[in-house]
Scaffold this motif. Structure first.
Motif, mmCIF file in Angstrom:
data_model
loop_
_atom_site.group_PDB
_atom_site.id
_atom_site.type_symbol
_atom_site.label_atom_id
_atom_site.label_comp_id
_atom_site.label_asym_id
_atom_site.label_seq_id
_atom_site.Cartn_x
_atom_site.Cartn_y
_atom_site.Cartn_z
ATOM 1 N N ASP A 183 0.836 -1.202 0.000
ATOM 2 C CA ASP A 183 0.000 0.000 0.000
ATOM 3 C C ASP A 183 0.869 1.250 0.000
ATOM 4 N N ALA A 184 1.881 1.263 0.853
ATOM 5 C CA ALA A 184 2.799 2.405 0.905
ATOM 6 C C ALA A 184 3.584 2.520 -0.399
ATOM 7 N N LEU A 185 3.990 1.408 -0.954
ATOM 8 C CA LEU A 185 4.721 1.409 -2.221
ATOM 9 C C LEU A 185 3.879 2.045 -3.328
ATOM 10 N N GLY A 186 2.605 1.709 -3.350
ATOM 11 C CA GLY A 186 1.709 2.295 -4.349
ATOM 12 C C GLY A 186 1.556 3.788 -4.189
ATOM 13 N N ARG B 204 2.262 5.621 -7.727
ATOM 14 C CA ARG B 204 1.387 6.726 -8.147
ATOM 15 C C ARG B 204 2.193 7.926 -8.628
ATOM 16 N N PRO B 205 3.199 8.387 -7.880
ATOM 17 C CA PRO B 205 3.999 9.511 -8.384
ATOM 18 C C PRO B 205 4.697 9.207 -9.709
ATOM 19 N N VAL B 206 5.169 7.981 -9.896
ATOM 20 C CA VAL B 206 5.810 7.607 -11.160
ATOM 21 C C VAL B 206 4.806 7.684 -12.301
ATOM 22 N N ALA B 207 3.595 7.221 -12.066
ATOM 23 C CA ALA B 207 2.568 7.242 -13.108
ATOM 24 C C ALA B 207 2.192 8.675 -13.494
ATOM 25 N N LEU B 208 2.272 9.590 -12.549
ATOM 26 C CA LEU B 208 1.897 10.981 -12.802
ATOM 27 C C LEU B 208 3.064 11.861 -13.243
#
Length: 81
Positions: free
Chosen positions: A22-25, A30-34
């Motif tokens: 959960d923390a990894l996501g 999420r920041p990598v995807a954005l």
């Protein structure tokens, strides 16, 4: 797990039972995807919300980080010296 950061291919490596997914996501995936913009060392590391992040350049450091429960992001073609 394969990831893309600003059109750069990478792989996120971690030991399943040692990482809080959960923390990894929230802090990494999420920041990598954005992430938008040009990838350089400063923008690359600032993209992640995790308070603990460092550059690893030796294989033994990579293995040690994995065994300590850290995730390691390896990106094709990125070299920050």
């Amino acid at each position: 797990m394969e990831v893309d950061i600003a059109k750069t291919k990478g792989v996120l490596v971690f030991i399943n039972d040692l990482v809080n997914k959960d923390a990894l996501g929230e802090l990494v995936l999420r920041p990598v995807a954005l992430f938008k913009g040009k990838v350089n060392e400063k923008t690359f590391f600032s993209a992640f919300l995790s308070p603990e992040k460092n550059k690893v350049v030796k294989v033994d450091e990579l293995i040690s980080n994995l065994l300590l429960g850290n995730a390691v992001l390896i990106c094709d073609g990125l070299s920050f010296g």
